[in-house]
Design an enzyme around this catalytic site. Sequence first.
Site, mmCIF file in Angstrom:
data_model
loop_
_atom_site.group_PDB
_atom_site.id
_atom_site.type_symbol
_atom_site.label_atom_id
_atom_site.label_comp_id
_atom_site.label_asym_id
_atom_site.label_seq_id
_atom_site.Cartn_x
_atom_site.Cartn_y
_atom_site.Cartn_z
ATOM 1 N N ASP A 19 -11.811 0.395 2.241
ATOM 2 C CA ASP A 19 -10.574 0.082 1.500
ATOM 3 C C ASP A 19 -9.470 1.105 1.757
ATOM 4 O O ASP A 19 -8.600 1.312 0.913
ATOM 5 C CB ASP A 19 -10.841 0.000 -0.019
ATOM 6 C CG ASP A 19 -11.978 -0.928 -0.375
ATOM 7 O OD1 ASP A 19 -11.960 -2.075 0.104
ATOM 8 O OD2 ASP A 19 -12.885 -0.512 -1.112
ATOM 9 N N HIS A 58 -9.691 -7.034 4.705
ATOM 10 C CA HIS A 58 -8.481 -6.361 5.169
ATOM 11 C C HIS A 58 -7.268 -7.128 4.664
ATOM 12 O O HIS A 58 -7.188 -8.343 4.835
ATOM 13 C CB HIS A 58 -8.444 -6.300 6.698
ATOM 14 C CG HIS A 58 -9.483 -5.400 7.271
ATOM 15 N ND1 HIS A 58 -9.761 -5.337 8.620
ATOM 16 C CD2 HIS A 58 -10.319 -4.512 6.682
ATOM 17 C CE1 HIS A 58 -10.727 -4.455 8.833
ATOM 18 N NE2 HIS A 58 -11.076 -3.955 7.674
#
EC number: 6.3.4.4
Length: 458
Positions: free
Chosen positions: A18, A46
């Site tokens: 992340d 993503h």
Amino acid sequence: MKATKGRNVVVVGTQWGDEGKGKLVDWLTESAQGVVRFQGGHNAGHTLVINGVKTALHLIPSGIMRPGVKCYIGNGVVLSAAKLFEEIEGLEKAGVQVRDRLRVSEACPLILPFHSALDVAREAAREQGGTEKIGTTGRGIGPAYEDKIARRALRVQDLKYPERFATKLRELLALHNHILVNVLGSKNFTFGDALKPYIKDGEVQFDAVYEEAMRHAELLKPMMADVSRELNAAHAEGANLLFEGAQGTLLDVDHGTYPYVTSSNCVAGNAAAGSGVGPGMLHYILGITKAYCTRVGGGPFPTELDWEKEGTPGWHMSTVGAEKGVTTGRSRRCGWFDAALLKRSAQVNGLSGLCITKLDVLDGLQELLLCVGYELDGEKIDLLPMGADEIARCKPIYESIPGWTDSTVGVTDYDKLPANARRYLERIEEVTGVPIAMVSTSPDRDHTILMQNPYAAQ
């Protein structure tokens, strides 16, 4: 005249995932002709923001948002064909051409419904037994990698041969249904809506899995490829390639906070093995790191803050940073930047440079704490230990750095950052020993400060 060989960049996360890799991959593809995913599956998420429009990708490389860029899914990826086509259809509805630009390695192991069932049932069994959950996404990633390592996986290439596929599928179902029913007690579980069509009396049904797989086979055949051959040929012809890592270094199955890790190697070295190129083709390793730390799921986190209490620095990071997982929607745990952790990541990845993301999230904090080491059992250390038990006992050693009030959102010139923001970044460089190549100041593609272009660096 012989073509000049291309220059290739590997992008890896340096924390627990992340970190904002998707945006940077998308930005870097301006200089690349091909983007490669080399590990993980659809457990990775993503997020890209282009002209204010948000796009979430899980399997398809982020380069798909750049017209003309070829995208490759390498052999190191475990592939759910169902999720792949779900993603393709979503992109096509948004006007993005996918099928003629995407190549999928025939060597990719397949994720099938029984893998997801095993994943869900194991986590449920751990919870019922009073054991802390690993924190998997429940998407079958780990069980699919287990089949690969045990040399029994069904792979993309098997979809071309229906009879062979059926034989191997029956063998796998016999094994995994035995585990589901007799070891994990799946007859007592309530599986979610996504799995219900495949399960009866706790067992995954052959017909449902086989029929869906054969439908996917026809759709997938035009995209099946020898990705290793294509990448080596593109490189020889002068194409620049970008290798896109998923998750992060501290989730690596060997180098992460084991057992609170994913089931693949997330480090830069796996870009070669997971796509079928030699390590000499990896020219620049760019490590992506947030300006603070986050983690989803269980496992040790030395600099973790109380991110649920309103008005605290952790709460600020969580709310301003919108810290929820792209794949799971779970809230991310938040904490101060950990330079000792980053030193471990730099070591195992051989980082050439750093990209610091989400600097703008720290706007408005009066004081920042930077972890430069730990106290472990009475001893001071400056590198993250290898074992999860040791990491859990680490007490952070912090340096205090003044915060800043001026906004950094959208800044694209390093010299226009607030003085204390520059001081913070420079201290990160000093402690980790890795130069900062890029800084991201918002989710938008264009809000990026470039100090060193990985495609131009020597």
